[in-house]
Design a protein around this motif. Structure first.
Motif, PDB file in Angstrom:
ATOM      1  N   LEU A  35      80.306 -29.386   0.233  1.00 54.82           N
ATOM      2  CA  LEU A  35      79.172 -29.541  -0.689  1.00 54.82           C
ATOM      3  C   LEU A  35      78.754 -31.004  -0.762  1.00 54.82           C
ATOM      4  CD1 LEU A  35      77.460 -27.988  -2.788  1.00 54.82           C
ATOM      5  CD2 LEU A  35      79.081 -28.759  -4.507  1.00 54.82           C
ATOM      6  N   GLY A  36      79.747 -31.871  -0.859  1.00 56.27           N
ATOM      7  CA  GLY A  36      79.461 -33.300  -0.933  1.00 56.27           C
ATOM      8  C   GLY A  36      78.736 -33.774   0.312  1.00 56.27           C
ATOM      9  N   THR A  37      79.223 -33.326   1.470  1.00 57.18           N
ATOM     10  CA  THR A  37      78.602 -33.748   2.719  1.00 57.18           C
ATOM     11  C   THR A  37      77.165 -33.244   2.805  1.00 57.18           C
ATOM     12  OG1 THR A  37      80.795 -33.512   3.644  1.00 57.18           O
ATOM     13  CG2 THR A  37      78.972 -33.853   5.182  1.00 57.18           C
ATOM     14  N   LEU A  38      76.997 -32.016   2.375  1.00 59.78           N
ATOM     15  CA  LEU A  38      75.663 -31.420   2.415  1.00 59.78           C
ATOM     16  C   LEU A  38      74.699 -32.231   1.549  1.00 59.78           C
ATOM     17  CD1 LEU A  38      74.125 -28.889   3.407  1.00 59.78           C
ATOM     18  CD2 LEU A  38      74.556 -27.939   1.144  1.00 59.78           C
ATOM     19  N   LEU A  39      75.157 -32.566   0.337  1.00 59.04           N
ATOM     20  CA  LEU A  39      74.264 -33.285  -0.570  1.00 59.04           C
ATOM     21  C   LEU A  39      74.084 -34.735  -0.140  1.00 59.04           C
ATOM     22  CD1 LEU A  39      75.326 -31.657  -3.888  1.00 59.04           C
ATOM     23  CD2 LEU A  39      73.068 -31.630  -2.864  1.00 59.04           C
ATOM     24  N   PHE A  44      69.284 -37.937   3.733  1.00 60.11           N
ATOM     25  CA  PHE A  44      68.996 -38.368   5.098  1.00 60.11           C
ATOM     26  C   PHE A  44      67.819 -37.582   5.654  1.00 60.11           C
ATOM     27  CE2 PHE A  44      69.963 -38.335   9.753  1.00 60.11           C
ATOM     28  CZ  PHE A  44      69.708 -39.674   9.961  1.00 60.11           C
ATOM     29  N   VAL A  45      67.866 -36.279   5.401  1.00 57.99           N
ATOM     30  CA  VAL A  45      66.777 -35.433   5.899  1.00 57.99           C
ATOM     31  C   VAL A  45      65.473 -35.837   5.220  1.00 57.99           C
ATOM     32  CG1 VAL A  45      65.923 -33.085   6.021  1.00 57.99           C
ATOM     33  CG2 VAL A  45      68.346 -33.562   6.407  1.00 57.99           C
ATOM     34  N   VAL A  49      62.008 -37.320   6.808  1.00 59.08           N
ATOM     35  CA  VAL A  49      60.675 -36.772   6.553  1.00 59.08           C
ATOM     36  C   VAL A  49      59.742 -37.889   6.106  1.00 59.08           C
ATOM     37  CG1 VAL A  49      59.357 -35.260   5.040  1.00 59.08           C
ATOM     38  CG2 VAL A  49      61.517 -34.476   6.009  1.00 59.08           C
ATOM     39  N   LEU A  50      60.235 -38.654   5.145  1.00 58.69           N
ATOM     40  CA  LEU A  50      59.409 -39.738   4.607  1.00 58.69           C
ATOM     41  C   LEU A  50      59.120 -40.774   5.688  1.00 58.69           C
ATOM     42  CD1 LEU A  50      61.134 -40.162   1.162  1.00 58.69           C
ATOM     43  CD2 LEU A  50      58.763 -39.507   1.537  1.00 58.69           C
ATOM     44  N   PHE A  51      60.105 -40.977   6.542  1.00 58.02           N
ATOM     45  CA  PHE A  51      59.974 -41.979   7.596  1.00 58.02           C
ATOM     46  C   PHE A  51      58.857 -41.583   8.566  1.00 58.02           C
ATOM     47  CE2 PHE A  51      61.573 -43.711  11.735  1.00 58.02           C
ATOM     48  CZ  PHE A  51      61.282 -45.033  11.464  1.00 58.02           C
ATOM     49  N   THR A  52      58.913 -40.342   9.005  1.00 61.33           N
ATOM     50  CA  THR A  52      57.862 -39.892   9.934  1.00 61.33           C
ATOM     51  C   THR A  52      56.512 -39.965   9.243  1.00 61.33           C
ATOM     52  OG1 THR A  52      58.436 -37.651   9.250  1.00 61.33           O
ATOM     53  CG2 THR A  52      59.274 -38.401  11.378  1.00 61.33           C
ATOM     54  N   ASP A  53      56.510 -39.584   7.974  1.00 57.28           N
ATOM     55  CA  ASP A  53      55.273 -39.665   7.214  1.00 57.28           C
ATOM     56  C   ASP A  53      54.772 -41.100   7.181  1.00 57.28           C
ATOM     57  OD1 ASP A  53      53.370 -38.335   5.477  1.00 57.28           O
ATOM     58  OD2 ASP A  53      54.177 -39.702   3.954  1.00 57.28           O
ATOM     59  N   PHE A  92      66.848 -49.214   4.610  1.00 58.35           N
ATOM     60  CA  PHE A  92      68.116 -49.033   3.910  1.00 58.35           C
ATOM     61  C   PHE A  92      68.415 -47.563   3.657  1.00 58.35           C
ATOM     62  CE2 PHE A  92      70.386 -52.809   2.788  1.00 58.35           C
ATOM     63  CZ  PHE A  92      69.499 -53.821   3.085  1.00 58.35           C
ATOM     64  N   VAL A  93      67.365 -46.833   3.265  1.00 59.76           N
ATOM     65  CA  VAL A  93      67.605 -45.415   2.963  1.00 59.76           C
ATOM     66  C   VAL A  93      68.178 -44.728   4.190  1.00 59.76           C
ATOM     67  CG1 VAL A  93      66.448 -43.238   2.524  1.00 59.76           C
ATOM     68  CG2 VAL A  93      65.908 -45.227   1.138  1.00 59.76           C
ATOM     69  N   LEU A  94      67.581 -45.001   5.328  1.00 57.77           N
ATOM     70  CA  LEU A  94      68.059 -44.326   6.529  1.00 57.77           C
ATOM     71  C   LEU A  94      69.474 -44.783   6.872  1.00 57.77           C
ATOM     72  CD1 LEU A  94      64.860 -44.269   8.712  1.00 57.77           C
ATOM     73  CD2 LEU A  94      65.950 -42.396   7.509  1.00 57.77           C
ATOM     74  N   LEU A  95      69.704 -46.086   6.760  1.00 55.64           N
ATOM     75  CA  LEU A  95      71.050 -46.589   7.078  1.00 55.64           C
ATOM     76  C   LEU A  95      72.086 -45.981   6.136  1.00 55.64           C
ATOM     77  CD1 LEU A  95      72.865 -48.725   8.572  1.00 55.64           C
ATOM     78  CD2 LEU A  95      72.464 -50.173   6.594  1.00 55.64           C
ATOM     79  N   ILE A  96      71.774 -46.035   4.844  1.00 57.38           N
ATOM     80  CA  ILE A  96      72.750 -45.582   3.860  1.00 57.38           C
ATOM     81  C   ILE A  96      73.015 -44.099   4.001  1.00 57.38           C
ATOM     82  CG2 ILE A  96      73.147 -45.257   1.394  1.00 57.38           C
ATOM     83  CD1 ILE A  96      71.285 -47.772   1.059  1.00 57.38           C
ATOM     84  N   SER A  97      71.940 -43.332   4.020  1.00 52.17           N
ATOM     85  CA  SER A  97      72.165 -41.887   4.056  1.00 52.17           C
ATOM     86  C   SER A  97      72.716 -41.468   5.413  1.00 52.17           C
ATOM     87  CB  SER A  97      70.884 -41.146   3.699  1.00 52.17           C
ATOM     88  OG  SER A  97      69.865 -41.521   4.591  1.00 52.17           O
ATOM     89  N   GLY A  98      72.270 -42.145   6.482  1.00 54.69           N
ATOM     90  CA  GLY A  98      72.759 -41.777   7.803  1.00 54.69           C
ATOM     91  C   GLY A  98      74.241 -42.077   7.936  1.00 54.69           C
TER      92      GLY A  98
END
Lengths: 633, 523, 288, 99
Positions: A35-39, A44-45, A49-53, A92-98
């Motif tokens: 569950l933790g990994t999923l959340l 990241f997902v 999405v935001l990144f491509t946008d 940062f968002v991508l780095l952190i979540s990735g």
């Protein structure tokens, strides 16, 4: 779909995970890790999405804002819970979540046998939420919330194995040292409030150019103090080495890839303020340069693989801070190095964790040796990370570090020369200590022995859930630098936020690259001479004075201990004494003297009613006289 | 005349106190439930007050006014502003938790004497304190306020002296000697303060001719009541001294560690989270409104004392060996912040101070009550007797940690909001003071984490290895407090909106304006 | 009579005031200076009667009568009863036992008097309205009208107070017998057991010349026996010792007899009554 | 003669009574002195009644008498019971208030 509204979800998902996992109770023990990994993957997902946008928009429209609610509305003071997602935050968002997701995945294997792993994942999710809040906040106060939030998560995770006193102490130390830095941040926010009447990024940074240099310097220095605390920079670096008491995934995620780089984020984010305050900038570069060498020297002497890597982290963040201190010349490279460092250092830590996992949690490199045969995947991924960090041409570290050294020279004047040379020297030492780690761990003869209970370690490769993240991170360490640098992609991406200035380098780019290669070769060969050609003793030799000092973190802890801890103990003890004898003594003394006086006066009470009657009459007479006199007056 | 809501809110716990005290000896459990019922009913009334109160309306609302002692112009005048409402709500909210937490604290040790009824007395006294505190928050007549400000001491004295902590290191005799020392110290300290205040109250009457806060404040504002500078200062000092003892401000603080250390944990919470708030509340309501000029005159000294309180309290907290005394010194440090916020005389400082009163109530209650649960399990107050509790009682340790984090003002929890507001408010006017006060947040982290580390982490001590985790009753006490701490940390807006207009009024009383930001000032 | 109550005073009233006032002050002084309580009481009664006259002179006819009837007649007699109960002849020692008390008392009294005099002197009390108008319908009627209208509550409460006082006095003086009274047999057996004085106590020394129970009976050698006097009197120390008188009488009788019979005096005493006489002298000295 | 003299007389009697209370040890005599003081007050009241020309002063004096009567009854009862238990009517003997 309005993508702005997704920003809050970035923070909310891991926060939800933390809440569910921490309050959920034993029922969630089995599904907790997944569950933790999923959340953790959700942001990241969404980030992707935001990144491509964002990529689909023009550079000017890429900054997104989301206003959630008014947080602390007080007369003249407006704090909002509002998010800002621009290119810098996006990175940062991508780095952190990735990296975060990968490390969650890794932890599933690594923490498999820990009965409290549900809680571990809860803390990790809490960390992700706080870290994302930190980089997404659109004002300094909300950033501060994230800032302390990651501090809390770091505290909880370093002290995860609380039954070990060393872990509990290390956690407390980390939090306290960070608090000193936080003090800087809160003073900076107060200064902003009195100067600008607000502390939201846009108005503050917008008005910064018109503000007096003195104010900006003060704010800048306070922000630097904050960055020093969070990013383990001299003089607040002492907690990072101890923080390695935490589980290795924690070291990889928090103390290598993400949290410790928050200081760099803060400085880059506040670039406009520093641009207006050259003195503060100078201080930043000095701190960066000093830490760069400090961390490197410490890294050379440590036999504990994680502490050696921690020294390295310190040093690499020193590079970033140095770059950030250079102003618009260096901001982009600071962030770029931050990202590539995030990949290879996380990979190195995960590799170290994998080694420990196979070696019964042994951390002393002198008890390793020749492990390449037993753990091929770990060896290869670790090796790629190693090559990346020393700046092997073509790998990530090469691109990012080289640019920083270049930029340091480009600073110009004596400063530029000094900083550039320091950065070069740092590169040599980096090559030296990382080669040392590599050789001591994976090459040479095996040096492990059965422990006291007769359990000899059986080195083995780690399970898939651990190796896959390592492989992915290794891929990142190899290619990220190149990907970013080709066509200066990364620079163009970040430029709208940080701006960029090429500066006038006294040396050509090729010269710098050449020099870097030379020091690299020198560093590697020195290490090979010392550790590769001769067998490594399994007990550390006494070493020179510098080595011994470096083993003790260059005596900084001893200094802290003697001056702060002992001094503090004496201070509190004497204050307790003063409170008891002096402050309370005055009170008790008053009570005692009143008691003594009444003991004397008591003798007037002789028990004879007639005596009392005399005093009654006397008193009545006095009262009447008084009344008459008052009347008369 | 409409329904006297404020009177009812104060009278209900008083009735409850009488009813609880009247429960026969054998029906001990009934007394507990009765007290809980009355405290919950009071909470309902407090919520009604909260709902009926319009933050943007008149300054004082739900007012009641009746003649009382006509000859001296004493009136029974009640009225609440936003600050009062917030603190009434806090009081009414905390009392049920205090009662629930002290559920077994006053069970008689042996049932040899059937006439001995400690339980009834304990809960009746708590309700009595609640009634007096609430009416103190409501009174807009100085004399009325004074009476209840002082009368509060009586039930508190018995609560401290009569129902001590059973977890005591020494013998029973020593324990009871220390307890009565603490109780007497509490009483005398506060009585001295109260007497000096009484002199000032009389002086005020001589000068102003009546006791009505609103009338005097109005007359002060429009200039029809002129006080000589020295008179005003003396009167101010008289009032302030009493409030500073109650608050408590360094160096008048030494009663608090004794009282909190010797009292049971719920009573300790009652002292620091509820009763002491009357002191800081009164500074805001009486000192600033009645004597604005003198308040400004005394500000430098008070700020220095508050600063000393912050740093000194925190340092002493670090040096304590006793869990409850540690929390007491931490409270002294926090009260320093509250007083700092009040006398910074900025909107942020005063709003922050008011929020701080509420939030400190919640955070100290959480920390202290969990500490009480911990102490009741092991039977010792010494930090050194614990270790590794986290392993055997994770929920207890977790709630303790949250309480501790709230005490160190972690962002996201309610106290952060108020502490930061206070710091900003002080910094805006006195930067140096603000910076020194910021040191307090580092020290707060130090004492909290040292406490947590020594008690909860490390190897499990044999004495605590069989320690049970929190029970349902205890969880029912702690969980709502923690929820409130988080809730008010994330979304304090309702509270700030309640308080803001009142602060605006106070700021206009002292005729101070917030310092302008430099950028705007330049324009 | 209305003249007396007027605002001016007649010469007669002035004369009466000075004479009786002097008496009252002397009575008051005697009250506090007489050794014996009974004398004090009588002096006080005298003063009170004087005061009653003054009341009458001031137009307070009802009070004047009440003063005599209730105060002097009832209350003072109550005092006398108690004085008798406690010991009518018991004289106080006027010697002061508390250090400085007498001085302080004198200073207080004097100071008080001066104070009051000063107060009265300072007040402007020139215009006396006189009671002529108030007493128009008769003094008693006037008082009654006030008592039963304006002061009716005070009056009722005073009544309650009186009843309470009565009950209180009864409670205070009444002694509850907590055990059964002993029978005559039990008492005699007790006496035998204790071995103390078995027969009835001897009668007091009531001879032809003495007719009072406070005189101790004399033993054969002429010394007084305290046993013969009532216990209460003994405790109060109110025994009158007449032994020396009796012995003197005896000696005088013997002297006369010797003279009459012309016996040689010294020889007789030396030989016959030698022992008895010595012994009597010894006891006499001892009793002194 | 001015009727104020009655007041002077009352004051004098009052002071004498007060002195008596202070110097006499016999409880009965002390009581008498108190009665003397009360009577002095009564005289003053009566004189005042004449001064003001109304009867209220006399009413007060009347009440004083009633109360004095009640007081005497209780006071003497106390003396009697005290005497019974202590065999003494000296006020100095009842010095239990001394510590």
């Amino acid at each position: 779909m309005n993508t702005e509204n997704l920003i809050a979800l970035l923070v909310a998902a891991p926060l939800l995970g933390a809440a569910v996992l921490l309050c959920g109770g034993r029922r969630l023990d089995r599904v907790g890790p997944w569950l933790g990994t999923l959340l953790a993957a959700v942001p990241f997902v969404i980030g992707l999405v935001l990144f491509t946008d964002m990529l689909g928009k023009g550079a000017e429209e890429r900054s997104l804002h989301q206003h959630l609610f008014s947080w602390i509305p007080v007369e003249g003071f407006q704090a909002d819970v509002a998010f800002q997602l621009d290119q810098l935050s996006m990175t940062f968002v991508l780095l952190i979540s990735g990296v975060g997701t990968l490390i969650h995945l890794y932890s599933i294997g690594y923490m498999e046998h820990d009965e409290r792993r549900r809680r571990f994942f809860g803390y990790l999710n809490l960390f992700l939420a706080a870290m994302l809040l930190l980089v997404l906040a659109d004002n300094y106060l909300l950033l501060y919330v994230g800032w302390e939030g990651v501090g809390l998560a770091s505290y909880l995770l370093i002290g995860f194995w609380q039954h070990k006193p060393s872990a509990a102490t290390a956690a407390k130390k980390a939090f306290l040292v960070n608090r000193v830095g936080d003090m800087g941040l809160s003073i900076a926010i107060m200064l902003m409030f009195t100067t600008f009447g607000t502390f939201a990024f846009e108005p503050v940074l917008g008005a910064a150019e018109e503000t007096s240099e003195g104010k900006l310097t003060a704010i800048g220095l306070m922000l630097l103090l904050a960055a020093c605390g969070k990013s383990a920079q001299v003089p607040l670096q002492s907690w990072l080495g101890d923080a390695m008491e935490g589980p290795t995934p924690v070291s990889a995620l928090i103390h290598a890839a993400t949290m410790v780089t928050a200081g760099v984020y803060l400085i880059v984010r506040s670039g406009v303020i520093f641009n207006g305050a050259p003195d503060a900038q100078l201080a930043v570069t000095v701190v960066g340069a000093v830490t760069l060498l400090f961390g490197a020297i410490v890294g050379c002497a440590k036999d504990d693989i994680k502490k050696a890597l921690a020294g390295s982290t310190m040093s690499q963040i020193g590079y970033m801070i140095l770059a950030a201190g250079l102003g618009p010349i260096g901001y982009v490279f600071a962030i770029m190095h931050l990202v590539t460092h995030g990949f290879f250092k996380a990979g190195l830590f995960l590799g170290a964790g994998s080694v420990m996992h196979g070696m019964n949690d042994e951390v002393d490199m002198r008890k390793y040796g020749g492990l390449r045969k037993y753990m091929p995947v770990t060896f290869v991924t670790f090796g790629l990370g190693y090559l990346a960090i020393i700046g092997f041409p073509g790998l990530s570290g090469f691109f990012s570090k080289d640019k920083i050294i270049e930029a340091a020279f480009a600073k110009g004047g004596t400063e530029g020369w000094i900083l550039g040379s320091v950065a070069l020297l740092g590169a040599a030492i980096t090559a030296y200590y990382m080669t040392r780690v590599m050789i001591m761990t994976f090459f040479g003869e095996k040096r492990w022995e059965p422990d006291a209970q007769g359990n000899a370690p059986h080195p083995h490769e780690s399970p898939k859930s651990m190796t896959i993240p390592m492989i992915l991170l290794a891929v990142g360490s190899v290619f990220a630098g190149g990907f970013f640098s080709i066509g200066d992609r990364f620079m163009h991406w970040l430029e709208p936020v940080t701006h960029h200035d090429h500066g006038d380098s006294p040396l050509s780019a090729a010269t710098v690259t050449g020099a870097t290669m030379v020091v690299l070769v020198i560093g590697v060969s020195m290490a090979w001479v010392q550790y590769g050609r001769r067998p490594v003793p399994s007990v550390a030799p006494r070493g020179s004075l510098v080595t011994r000092a470096a083993r003790r973190d260059l005596l900084q802890d001893d200094f802290n201990h003697v001056v702060l801890v002992r001094g503090g103990e004496h201070l509190t003890r004497s204050l307790v004494y003063v409170d008891h004898t002096l402050v309370d003594g005055v009170v008790n003394g008053t009570a005692a003297s009143v008691g003594g006086l009444s003991g004397r006066l008591r003798k007037l009470q002789n028990g004879y009613a007639r005596s009392y009657a005399v005093s009654m009459f006397g008193g009545a007479a006095v009262l009447i006289v008084a009344t008459l006199l008052m009347r008369a007056v | 005349m409409s329904f006297p809501l404020l009177t009812a809110t104060a009278a209900l716990p008083a009735v409850g106190a009488i009813a609880t005290a009247a429960v026969p000896a054998a029906r001990r459990a009934a007394a507990k439930w009765l007290a809980l019922f009355f405290s919950l009913a009071t909470l309902v009334l407090a919520v009604v007050v909260l709902v009926r109160f319009d933050p943007d309306g008149d300054r004082y609302q739900l007012t009641e006014s009746r003649a009382w002692i006509a000859d001296f112009g004493v009136r029974y005048e009640l009225g609440v502003d936003g600050i009062g409402v917030a603190l009434i709500a806090l009081t009414a909210l905390l009392i049920p938790f205090i009662i629930l937490a002290g559920w077994h604290d006053a069970d008689p040790l042996e049932t040899k004497s059937s006439r001995w009824r400690p339980t009834q007395g304990f809960f009746a006294l708590i309700l009595a304190v609640e009634a007096m505190v609430i009416i103190s928050f409501e009174a807009t007549d100085v004399f009325l306020f004074y009476i209840f400000f002082e009368a509060m001491l009586i039930p508190m004295y018995f609560l401290i002296g009569g129902f001590g902590d059973r977890a005591h290191a020494g013998s029973d005799e020593k324990a009871s000697a220390q307890r009565s020392y603490a109780a007497v110290k509490f009483l005398l300290y506060n009585l001295v303060g109260g007497l000096i205040m009484l002199a000032a109250v009389i002086g005020l009457y001589v000068v102003a001719g009546n006791f009505s806060l609103q009338e005097i404040a109005e007359a002060r504002a429009n200039g029809s009541l002129d006080m000589a500078t020295n008179t005003e200062r003396l009167l101010f000092l008289g009032f302030f001294f009493a409030f500073a003892v109650k608050a408590p401000l360094w160096p008048l603080h030494t009663w608090l560690p004794n009282a909190m250390g010797e009292a049971t944990a719920p009573v300790a919470v009652l002292i620091t989270a509820v009763v002491d708030k009357v002191g800081t509340f009164a500074m805001l309501r009486f000192c600033l409104q009645l004597f604005p000029e003198a308040s400004k005159w005394a500000t430098p000294v008070i700020l220095v004392l508050a600063l000393i309180s912050i740093i000194y309290g925190a340092l002493l907290a670090v040096g304590q060996r006793d869990i409850k005394r540690l929390v007491a010194y931490a409270s002294i440090s926090h009260f320093g912040f509250i007083i700092l916020g009040i006398f910074a005389m900025t909107s942020q400082g005063q709003s922050g101070a008011t929020l701080y009163m509420v939030n400190h109530g919640l955070s100290t209650a959480a920390l202290m009550l969990v500490a009480g649960f911990l102490i009741s399990r092991r039977g010792s107050r010494l930090i050194a007797d614990y270790g590794g509790v986290q392993k055997v009682a994770p929920v207890l340790a977790g709630t303790f940690l949250v309480g501790g984090l709230a005490t160190l003002s972690l962002p996201g929890l309610a106290p952060f909001v108020s502490e930061f507001l206070v710091l900003v408010g002080v910094f805006a006017r006195y930067p140096a003071v603000g910076i020194i006060a910021t040191l307090g947040i580092v020290l707060a982290a130090l004492y909290t984490l040292v406490l947590y580390q020594r008690t909860m982490t490390g190897p499990v001590k044999p004495e605590v290895s069989a320690m049970p985790d929190l029970r349902v009753r205890e969880l029912a006490v702690v969980a709502p407090l923690i929820a409130l701490l988080i809730g008010l940390g994330v979304y304090p807006k309702p509270l700030t909106e309640l308080v803001n207009p009142a602060v605006k009024h106070t700021m206009s009383d002292v005729q101070k304006k917030d310092p302008q930001p430099e950028v705007e000032a330049a324009k | 009579m209305t003249d007396l109550a007027a605002y001016t005073t007649s010469t007669g009233e002035a004369f009466q005031f000075w004479v009786l006032g002097t008496v009252a002050v002397i009575g008051a002084l005697c009250t506090i200076l007489m050794k014996k309580a009974v004398h004090s009481a009588l002096c006080l009664a005298g003063t009170m009667i004087v005061l009653a006259v003054f009341y009458l002179a001031n137009g307070a006819y009802f009070l004047g009568i009440v003063q005599i009837v209730v105060y002097t007649g009832a209350i003072m007699m109550l005092f006398l009863f108690v004085v008798m109960l406690v010991g009518v002849t018991a004289a106080d020692s006027l010697k002061e036992t508390i250090k400085g008390q007498r001085w302080l008392a004198a200073v207080c009294g004097l100071g008080f008097a001066i104070l009051l005099f000063a107060g009265i002197g300072n007040a402007s009390l020139k215009d006396f309205n006189g009671l002529a108008k108030a007493n128009e319908g008769g003094n008693v009627e006037g008082l009654a009208a006030l008592i039963f209208t304006k002061y009716v509550f005070a009056f009722e409460i005073t009544g309650a107070l009186l009843i309470t006082a009565t009950v209180g006095a009864m409670v205070l003086t009444h002694r509850e017998r907590t055990e059964r009274a002993k029978t005559q047999r039990e008492r005699s057996e007790e006496r035998v057991r204790e071995g103390k004085h078995l027969p009835p106590l001897p009668a007091p020394g009531v001879y032809a010349r003495h007719n009072a129970v406070d005189i101790a009976g004399l033993l054969p050698d002429g010394t007084p026996s305290e046993l013969t006097v009532n216990k209460t009197l003994r405790e109060r120390g109110q025994i009158r010792d007449v032994s020396s008188e009796a012995l003197d009488d005896l000696r005088a009788l013997e002297q006369r007899a010797t003279d009459r019979l012309e016996r040689p005096d010294l020889h007789r005493t030396d030989t016959g009554r030698n022992g008895d006489g010595d012994r009597a002298e010894e006891t006499e000295e001892a009793s002194k | 003669m001015n009727p104020v003299n009655y007041l002077y007389l009352a004051a004098l009697l009052f002071a004498i009574g007060a002195t008596g209370v202070l110097i006499r040890r016999n409880a009965i005599v002390v009581f008498m002195c108190i009665e003397l003081m009360l009577n002095a007050c009564n005289l003053a009241f009566v004189a005042f009644s004449r001064l003001h020309g109304n009867l209220d002063g006399q009413i007060i004096a009347f009440f004083t008498m009633v109360v004095a009567a009640a007081e005497v009854v209780v006071g003497l009862a106390i003396i009697v019971s005290l005497f019974r238990s202590r065999h003494s009517a000296s006020v100095d003997d009842a010095s239990l208030m001394k510590l």
